[in-house]
Enzyme design. Structure first.
Site, PDB file in Angstrom:
ATOM      1  N   TYR A   1       0.833  -1.201   0.000  1.00  0.00           N
ATOM      2  CA  TYR A   1       0.000   0.000   0.000  1.00  0.00           C
ATOM      3  C   TYR A   1       0.871   1.257   0.000  1.00  0.00           C
ATOM      4  CZ  TYR A   1      -3.698   3.308   0.851  1.00  0.00           C
ATOM      5  OH  TYR A   1      -4.568   4.363   0.710  1.00  0.00           O
TER       6      TYR A   1
ATOM      7  N   PHE B   1      -7.239  21.520 -24.636  1.00  0.00           N
ATOM      8  CA  PHE B   1      -7.561  20.100 -24.749  1.00  0.00           C
ATOM      9  C   PHE B   1      -8.777  19.863 -23.859  1.00  0.00           C
ATOM     10  CE2 PHE B   1      -7.534  15.638 -23.657  1.00  0.00           C
ATOM     11  CZ  PHE B   1      -7.684  15.132 -24.935  1.00  0.00           C
ATOM     12  N   THR B   2      -9.623  18.944 -24.271  1.00  0.00           N
ATOM     13  CA  THR B   2     -10.945  18.760 -23.642  1.00  0.00           C
ATOM     14  C   THR B   2     -10.869  18.622 -22.119  1.00  0.00           C
ATOM     15  OG1 THR B   2     -10.760  16.407 -24.131  1.00  0.00           O
ATOM     16  CG2 THR B   2     -11.980  17.751 -25.710  1.00  0.00           C
TER      17      THR B   2
ATOM     18  N   ASP C   1       1.961  20.299 -20.448  1.00  0.00           N
ATOM     19  CA  ASP C   1       1.277  19.021 -20.673  1.00  0.00           C
ATOM     20  C   ASP C   1       2.248  18.178 -21.495  1.00  0.00           C
ATOM     21  OD1 ASP C   1      -0.176  16.880 -21.623  1.00  0.00           O
ATOM     22  OD2 ASP C   1      -2.024  18.027 -21.884  1.00  0.00           O
TER      23      ASP C   1
ATOM     24  N   LYS D   1       0.040   7.599 -23.320  1.00  0.00           N
ATOM     25  CA  LYS D   1       0.536   7.941 -24.666  1.00  0.00           C
ATOM     26  C   LYS D   1       2.039   7.623 -24.740  1.00  0.00           C
ATOM     27  CE  LYS D   1      -3.427  10.455 -24.433  1.00  0.00           C
ATOM     28  NZ  LYS D   1      -4.276  10.466 -23.209  1.00  0.00           N
TER      29      LYS D   1
ATOM     30  N   ARG E   1     -13.109  15.491 -33.845  1.00  0.00           N
ATOM     31  CA  ARG E   1     -12.476  16.568 -33.096  1.00  0.00           C
ATOM     32  C   ARG E   1     -12.917  17.862 -33.774  1.00  0.00           C
ATOM     33  NH1 ARG E   1     -10.149  14.485 -28.230  1.00  0.00           N
ATOM     34  NH2 ARG E   1     -12.386  14.653 -28.067  1.00  0.00           N
TER      35      ARG E   1
ATOM     36  N   PHE F   1     -18.901  14.816 -26.360  1.00  0.00           N
ATOM     37  CA  PHE F   1     -18.490  13.956 -27.476  1.00  0.00           C
ATOM     38  C   PHE F   1     -18.409  12.489 -27.076  1.00  0.00           C
ATOM     39  CE2 PHE F   1     -14.186  13.464 -25.878  1.00  0.00           C
ATOM     40  CZ  PHE F   1     -14.042  14.605 -25.078  1.00  0.00           C
TER      41      PHE F   1
HETATM   42  N1  F0G Z   1      -3.588  15.996 -22.327  1.00  0.00           N
HETATM   43  C1  F0G Z   1      -3.585  15.626 -23.622  1.00  0.00           C
HETATM   44  C2  F0G Z   1      -2.839  16.439 -24.621  1.00  0.00           C
HETATM   45  C3  F0G Z   1      -4.303  14.484 -24.008  1.00  0.00           C
HETATM   46  O1  F0G Z   1      -4.298  14.127 -25.280  1.00  0.00           O
HETATM   47  C4  F0G Z   1      -5.005  13.734 -23.030  1.00  0.00           C
HETATM   48  C5  F0G Z   1      -5.794  12.575 -23.404  1.00  0.00           C
HETATM   49  C6  F0G Z   1      -4.983  14.164 -21.694  1.00  0.00           C
HETATM   50  C7  F0G Z   1      -4.240  15.297 -21.391  1.00  0.00           C
HETATM   51  C8  F0G Z   1      -5.728  13.448 -20.606  1.00  0.00           C
HETATM   52  O2  F0G Z   1      -5.112  12.249 -20.293  1.00  0.00           O
HETATM   53  O3  F0G Z   1      -6.757  10.483 -20.982  1.00  0.00           O
HETATM   54  O4  F0G Z   1      -4.860   9.966 -19.444  1.00  0.00           O
HETATM   55  O5  F0G Z   1      -6.768  11.321 -18.663  1.00  0.00           O
HETATM   56  N2  F0G Z   1      -6.083  12.323 -24.597  1.00  0.00           N
HETATM   57  C9  F0G Z   1      -6.778  11.154 -25.082  1.00  0.00           C
HETATM   58  C10 F0G Z   1      -6.951  11.276 -26.559  1.00  0.00           C
HETATM   59  C11 F0G Z   1      -8.041  10.813 -24.361  1.00  0.00           C
HETATM   60  O6  F0G Z   1      -7.602  10.379 -27.131  1.00  0.00           O
HETATM   61  O7  F0G Z   1      -6.432  12.206 -27.174  1.00  0.00           O
HETATM   62  P1  F0G Z   1      -5.926  10.937 -19.822  1.00  0.00           P
END
Ligand code: F0G
Length: 471
Positions: free
Chosen positions: A85, A137-138, A228, A271, A395, A462
Site C-alpha cells: 500500500y 484540450f478537452t 502538458d 501515450k 475533433r 463527445f
Molecule cells: N492531455 C492531452 C494532450 C491528451 O491528449 C489527453 C488525453 C490528456 C491530457 C488526458 O489524459 O486520458 O490519461 O486522462 N487524450 C486522449 C486522446 C483521451 O484520445 O487524445 P488521460
C-alpha cells in the site's frame, strides 16, 4: 488499382525502406463485420464511435491513449510489481525515471492524465483566474473551468489553418500572450498551460525557441509555466528534425532541455510512456508539490501509488526509457506520416504538416456541402466505420462543446476527424487498408448527408452524445 500498392515505403519517401523496429511475439485476431452488421452497430451506437463495442471494430484508430503494445521488457516488469500500500519499490523506480528523463524534482502519481490535471488545476487556480494556453484540450480545459478558471487560447494563428505548413504550429503567439497579460494583469494568471505536441491542432509541435522565449516572458511577469508532457517525446523528435542546432542532439537530451524551461508537467502515461494505464504530475515548486501530494490522497490514492498498481508504475518506468529510443520514435512518427502521404497523393484534405500521433482529416474541405451545425467530422467518422469497420474520432464542433456563457455550440475553426495511430500495434499493411477506406468515403462524398444530435450529455458531450442521420 491504386498505384501505391506497388511501391515500397522507400520508394514513397525517396530513400531506402525502413520497417517497424520490432517483431510480433503475440497476436490478437481482428475481424471485420459484414456491411449489414456494421450498419446495425453504427445505429445502435447513435453514430458515435465512442459508443461502439471494440469487438465490432476492425482497425481501431479511436485513440493512441492506453492502446500501445507493451514490450517484452515491460511485460516482464509487471512481474516485479511490489503491491504494497505504501512505499512500493516501483514508485521509487518511477520517480527516478521521471527525474532522469524529464528532470523535475517532485513526483505525484495519478491514475491517468486527467487525475494530474485535476490536482494541478485545484492547486493553482482561484475562481476568476485566466489560464492562457496553446489551444485547449478537452479534459485539461474542463478541469481548469471546474476550478473556477477561464482558458484563453494564445496559440499562433497558423495552428487554426489546416493548410499552413509551418514547422512549429504549436508555438504560442507571444504578442497575444503579452497583450492578454496587460489586459487582465499578471496576478490573475496562475500559470501558462503549454502542451507539446498540440493534440487538437493535429499533433503539432512547439519549438525550443518558443519555449525559451515563453520562459523569459513569463519570468518578466512572475507567471509560472506548466507543461502538458503527454506527447513531449514526439515533440522532441520534431525539434531534432526541424530546428537548427538540434540535429546532433538525442531525443532524451532535447526532452530534458525543453522541460528545463518549465516549472513542472502533467502526464498521461497512456501515450508516450507506452502503457495501458497511468499518469503523474511532476513539479519543481515545493508549495505546488505540498498541495498536490496532500490532495492526491483524497482523489486518487496514497502519494506513492496515486491509483496505479505497483506493476503499472514499473511498466511506466520502463516505458519512459523506451520512449526516448531514437528508432522507436522515428518509426512511430514515420508510420503516421506514411498514412498522411498516401492521402495527400489522392488529394484528400488533411491537416498539414502531419503531426506526431495522428492524421486529422479536414472535414470542412472533405464535405464542403455539410454545414458545421450538422457535424461534418462526426459524419465522416461514422462513414469510415460503415465503409470498413475503421474507428476514428470527431475533433470538431461536438468535441468543442458549448460556450458556458452563451450556451451555443462553439463552432471551432478546425472541424477534424482524427485517425490516431496506437504505438507499436499496427503495421504498414493496416495503414494501406485505412487509406483505401478513406479514399472510398472521399469518392462517394457528394452523396453523404450530415447528422442531427438527438442526445447531449452535460460534460464532455463527445463521449456519449447520440446522433441520427439527416434524411
Ligand atoms: N492531455 C492531452 C494532450 C491528451 O491528449 C489527453 C488525453 C490528456 C491530457 C488526458 O489524459 O486520458 O490519461 O486522462 N487524450 C486522449 C486522446 C483521451 O484520445 O487524445 P488521460
Amino acid at each position: 488499382m491504386p498505384e501505391f500498392k506497388y511501391k515500397t515505403m522507400g520508394q514513397q519517401f525517396g530513400r531506402r525502406s525502413w520497417a517497424e523496429p520490432w517483431k510480433i511475439k503475440m497476436v490478437e485476431p481482428l475481424r471485420m463485420l459484414t456491411p449489414e452488421e456494421r450498419r446495425r452497430a453504427a445505429s445502435e451506437a447513435g453514430y458515435n464511435t465512442f459508443l461502439l463495442r471494440s469487438e465490432d471494430v476492425y482497425i481501431d484508430l479511436l485513440t493512441d491513449s492506453g492502446t500501445s503494445a507493451m514490450s517484452d521488457r515491460q511485460w516482464a516488469g509487471l512481474m516485479l510489481g511490489d503491491e504494497a500500500y505504501a512505499g512500493s519499490r516501483n514508485f521509487y523506480r518511477l520517480e527516478d525515471a521521471i527525474r532522469k528523463f524529464y528532470g523535475f524534482k517532485h513526483v505525484v502519481p495519478t491514475h491517468q492524465g486527467r487525475g494530474a490535471e485535476h490536482l494541478i488545476s485545484k492547486a493553482l487556480i482561484e475562481p476568476g483566474d485566466i489560464i492562457p494556453g496553446n489551444m485547449y484540450f478537452t479534459t485539461t480545459r474542463l478541469h481548469q473551468e471546474l476550478a473556477g478558471g477561464t482558458f484563453v487560447d494564445v496559440i499562433c494563428a497558423a495552428a487554426h489553418d489546416p493548410t499552413d505548413r509551418s514547422p512549429f504550429k504549436g508555438d504560442v503567439d507571444l504578442d497575444k500572450l503579452e497583450a492578454l497579460i496587460r489586459k487582465v494583469g499578471a496576478e490573475k494568471i496562475p500559470y501558462v498551460s503549454l502542451a507539446g505536441t498540440v493534440n487538437m491542432a493535429g499533433g503539432q509541435p512547439v519549438s525550443m525557441a518558443n519555449v525559451k522565449a515563453l520562459r523569459a516572458l513569463t519570468d518578466r511577469h512572475g507567471i509560472r509555466l506548466y507543461l502538458d508532457a503527454t506527447r513531449m517525446a514526439e515533440n522532441a523528435f520534431f525539434i531534432q528534425e526541424r530546428e537548427p542546432g538540434y540535429r546532433e542532439k538525442s531525443i532524451a537530451e532535447i526532452l530534458k532541455e525543453f522541460c528545463s524551461f518549465t516549472d513542472g508537467c502533467w502526464m498521461s502515461s497512456k501515450k508516450d510512456n507506452l502503457v495501458n494505464i497511468g499518469g503523474w504530475l511532476a513539479v519543481n515548486h515545493e508549495d505546488v508539490f505540498e498541495k498536490a501530494r496532500n490532495m492526491v490522497v483524497i482523489y486518487e490514492g496514497l502519494h506513492t501509488y496515486g491509483g496505479m498498481a505497483g506493476r503499472d508504475m514499473e511498466a511506466v518506468a520502463i516505458g519512459i526509457e523506451e520512449m526516448v529510443d531514437e528508432d522507436h520514435i522515428r518509426s512511430r512518427v514515420d508510420q503516421v506520416r506514411y498514412l498522411g502521404t498516401l492521402l495527400l497523393d489522392w488529394g484528400i484534405p488533411i491537416v498539414e504538416p502531419a503531426g506526431g500521433h495522428a492524421i486529422f482529416l479536414d472535414a470542412k474541405r472533405f464535405y464542403p456541402h455539410i454545414p458545421q451545425a450538422q457535424f461534418p467530422a462526426q459524419t465522416l467518422a461514422a462513414e469510415l466505420y460503415l465503409d470498413s469497420g475503421i474507428r476514428s474520432m470527431e475533433r470538431g464542433n461536438v468535441s468543442a462543446g458549448r460556450d458556458p456563457k452563451t450556451g451555443d455550440h462553439r463552432y471551432p475553426a478546425l472541424e477534424l476527424t482524427r485517425l490516431t495511430i496506437p504505438r507499436r500495434v499496427y503495421t504498414q499493411a493496416h495503414m494501406d487498408v485505412v487509406a483505401e477506406s478513406i479514399k472510398a468515403a472521399f469518392d462517394s462524398r457528394d452523396k453523404t448527408r450530415g447528422l442531427k444530435m438527438v442526445y447531449e450529455p452535460e460534460y464532455l458531450r463527445f463521449f456519449q452524445a447520440r446522433f441520427e442521420p439527416l434524411a
